[in-house]
Design an enzyme around this catalytic site. Structure first.
Site, PDB file in Angstrom:
ATOM      1  N   ARG A 181      44.557  39.345  56.701  1.00 45.84           N
ATOM      2  CA  ARG A 181      44.924  38.786  55.403  1.00 45.84           C
ATOM      3  C   ARG A 181      45.517  37.396  55.647  1.00 45.84           C
ATOM      4  O   ARG A 181      46.089  37.133  56.709  1.00 45.84           O
ATOM      5  CB  ARG A 181      45.951  39.672  54.701  1.00 45.84           C
ATOM      6  CG  ARG A 181      45.473  41.091  54.403  1.00 45.84           C
ATOM      7  CD  ARG A 181      46.589  41.896  53.754  1.00 45.84           C
ATOM      8  NE  ARG A 181      46.151  43.249  53.394  1.00 45.84           N
ATOM      9  CZ  ARG A 181      46.283  44.313  54.192  1.00 45.84           C
ATOM     10  NH1 ARG A 181      46.867  44.178  55.384  1.00 45.84           N
ATOM     11  NH2 ARG A 181      45.872  45.502  53.798  1.00 45.84           N
TER      12      ARG A 181
ATOM     13  N   LYS B  46      50.625  45.480  55.012  1.00 41.62           N
ATOM     14  CA  LYS B  46      51.295  45.959  53.800  1.00 41.62           C
ATOM     15  C   LYS B  46      52.095  47.219  54.083  1.00 41.62           C
ATOM     16  O   LYS B  46      51.661  48.090  54.837  1.00 41.62           O
ATOM     17  CB  LYS B  46      50.256  46.244  52.706  1.00 41.62           C
ATOM     18  CG  LYS B  46      49.596  44.992  52.135  1.00 41.62           C
ATOM     19  CD  LYS B  46      48.668  45.348  50.996  1.00 41.62           C
ATOM     20  CE  LYS B  46      48.066  44.113  50.334  1.00 41.62           C
ATOM     21  NZ  LYS B  46      47.168  44.463  49.220  1.00 41.62           N
TER      22      LYS B  46
ATOM     23  N   HIS C 296      40.198  34.836  51.270  1.00 41.06           N
ATOM     24  CA  HIS C 296      40.109  36.295  51.291  1.00 41.06           C
ATOM     25  C   HIS C 296      38.662  36.757  51.449  1.00 41.06           C
ATOM     26  O   HIS C 296      38.410  37.850  51.976  1.00 41.06           O
ATOM     27  CB  HIS C 296      40.710  36.894  50.023  1.00 41.06           C
ATOM     28  CG  HIS C 296      41.071  38.344  50.170  1.00 41.06           C
ATOM     29  ND1 HIS C 296      42.039  38.798  51.048  1.00 41.06           N
ATOM     30  CD2 HIS C 296      40.577  39.453  49.567  1.00 41.06           C
ATOM     31  CE1 HIS C 296      42.132  40.105  50.966  1.00 41.06           C
ATOM     32  NE2 HIS C 296      41.262  40.539  50.079  1.00 41.06           N
TER      33      HIS C 296
ATOM     34  N   ARG D 200      37.850  37.541  54.997  1.00 42.88           N
ATOM     35  CA  ARG D 200      38.234  38.906  55.403  1.00 42.88           C
ATOM     36  C   ARG D 200      37.184  39.905  54.931  1.00 42.88           C
ATOM     37  O   ARG D 200      36.801  40.817  55.674  1.00 42.88           O
ATOM     38  CB  ARG D 200      39.607  39.235  54.829  1.00 42.88           C
ATOM     39  CG  ARG D 200      40.087  40.677  55.037  1.00 42.88           C
ATOM     40  CD  ARG D 200      41.540  40.782  54.600  1.00 42.88           C
ATOM     41  NE  ARG D 200      41.924  42.107  54.158  1.00 42.88           N
ATOM     42  CZ  ARG D 200      42.412  43.063  54.947  1.00 42.88           C
ATOM     43  NH1 ARG D 200      42.541  42.834  56.240  1.00 42.88           N
ATOM     44  NH2 ARG D 200      42.771  44.236  54.451  1.00 42.88           N
TER      45      ARG D 200
ATOM     46  N   HIS E 133      43.801  49.297  55.929  1.00 43.38           N
ATOM     47  CA  HIS E 133      43.769  49.986  54.641  1.00 43.38           C
ATOM     48  C   HIS E 133      44.458  51.343  54.759  1.00 43.38           C
ATOM     49  O   HIS E 133      44.208  52.094  55.703  1.00 43.38           O
ATOM     50  CB  HIS E 133      42.323  50.201  54.179  1.00 43.38           C
ATOM     51  CG  HIS E 133      41.652  48.950  53.718  1.00 43.38           C
ATOM     52  ND1 HIS E 133      40.283  48.823  53.648  1.00 43.38           N
ATOM     53  CD2 HIS E 133      42.159  47.751  53.310  1.00 43.38           C
ATOM     54  CE1 HIS E 133      39.972  47.612  53.199  1.00 43.38           C
ATOM     55  NE2 HIS E 133      41.091  46.955  52.995  1.00 43.38           N
TER      56      HIS E 133
ATOM     57  N   TYR F  59      32.975  48.552  50.761  1.00 42.79           N
ATOM     58  CA  TYR F  59      32.061  47.678  51.496  1.00 42.79           C
ATOM     59  C   TYR F  59      30.686  48.305  51.686  1.00 42.79           C
ATOM     60  O   TYR F  59      29.710  47.592  51.915  1.00 42.79           O
ATOM     61  CB  TYR F  59      32.667  47.301  52.856  1.00 42.79           C
ATOM     62  CG  TYR F  59      33.888  46.422  52.703  1.00 42.79           C
ATOM     63  CD1 TYR F  59      33.769  45.093  52.308  1.00 42.79           C
ATOM     64  CD2 TYR F  59      35.165  46.929  52.918  1.00 42.79           C
ATOM     65  CE1 TYR F  59      34.890  44.300  52.132  1.00 42.79           C
ATOM     66  CE2 TYR F  59      36.282  46.140  52.745  1.00 42.79           C
ATOM     67  CZ  TYR F  59      36.147  44.834  52.351  1.00 42.79           C
ATOM     68  OH  TYR F  59      37.248  44.052  52.177  1.00 42.79           O
TER      69      TYR F  59
END
Length: 311
Positions: free
Chosen positions: A166, A189, A257, A260, A283, A292
């Site tokens: 990120r 995150k 982004h 990524r 994730h 994806y």
């Protein structure tokens, strides 16, 4: 009443909301951004209940919540312009809070919680092709009059595309992380750590940036610096890629982004498995990574229709 015309939040409810947010932050590792979003979502819901019933909601009054109340809230949000995706996210936060408070207060909210969220078509990521990504990086490399700035922007974007970072993760790197060696430990995150392999080309671009950078590399200082020596901001990187895409005629979706997204899509196309890609991207849920596969399927169908057009 508040200045907006809504009833003020009851003290007991304000306390319950604060406790739930603290729980989400401490036990589920929610980011500050997510906690702020949850707070906004719940204040909207509780404010609606106050106006809907004519009195401020309390933890105990939620015991009488019904499916009709949830539907009325959804209708109110739609009338305010919320789309299906935004409303589904808001209702998800509300349900999480209601499950928590019903367990805490000892009442059953299964009837209210049975209300369904609106369905929406999840938008697919817009990755660049390998050729577009490489062209963008090449253009960034020559797109600034100051050589060290051009080298810096190229290094950052190479990390986004080559490692799937990120933008906040790349710009959050400090001098102590250099040299990268074979892998980086990234804190993503919710404070979740992951190991990310670093390709030699990515290390080489960072090494070239550091060779040209006028600022001394220090363990406790930013790895990527702005022109005044502070930590580089994401807007600067976005502006650099914006100039490159304008020169190349790339679509507006060619953002940092998107690099990524490109990392994940190119890995999947090369035979990478979803679980591995999930770990590399950081994730929390596999469902986030599965989007994806839709990109790959969409490309496959585009190739099919171009080769077999309908007569």
């Amino acid at each position: 009443m508040t200045g907006s015309g809504q009833l003020a939040l009851a003290p007991a409810m304000s306390d319950a909301l604060a406790r739930w947010l603290d729980t989400e932050s401490a036990t589920r590792g929610r980011s500050a951004h997510t906690i702020n979003a949850y707070r906004t979502d719940l204040l909207a819901f509780l404010g609606f209940l106050g106006a809907h019933h004519g009195e401020a909601a309390t933890p105990k009054s939620l015991a009488s919540l019904r499916q009709a109340d949830m539907r009325a809230f959804a209708a109110s949000e739609r009338a305010r312009g919320y789309g299906a995706r935004s409303l589904a996210r808001r209702q998800s936060a509300v349900r999480s809070f209601l499950r928590w408070i019903s367990d805490r207060e000892g009442f059953d909210l299964s009837a209210a919680l049975s209300s369904r969220s609106p369905k929406y078509a999840r938008s697919l990521p817009r990755p660049l092709s390998p050729e577009q990504a490489q062209d963008a990086l090449d253009m960034v490399a020559v797109g600034h009059d100051t050589p060290w700035v051009a080298a810096r922007d190229t290094a950052v974007m190479t990390l986004l595309w080559g490692c799937g970072l990120r933008i906040s993760e790349a710009l959050g790197l400090d001098g102590r992380e250099w040299p990268f060696r074979d892998a980086l430990t990234i804190t993503g995150k919710g404070g979740k750590e992951r190991r990310v392999p670093v390709l030699p080309v990515a290390s080489d671009t960072v090494a070239e940036y550091l060779r040209l950078c006028p600022w001394r590399l220090a363990p406790d200082e930013p790895l990527f610096r702005g022109v005044r020596g502070g930590r580089l901001g994401p807007d600067v990187v976005a502006a650099s890629l914006r100039r490159a895409r304008a020169a190349l005629g790339l679509p507006p979706t060619a953002t940092p982004h998107a690099l990524r997204h490109s990392f994940a899509t190119h890995l999947l196309a090369a035979g990478g498995d979803l679980r591995s890609i999930q770990e590399l991207l950081g994730h929390a849920n596999l469902s986030t990574t599965q989007v994806y596969t839709g990109v790959d399927d969409a490309r496959l169908m585009a190739v099919y229709h171009s080769a077999h057009p309908r007569k």
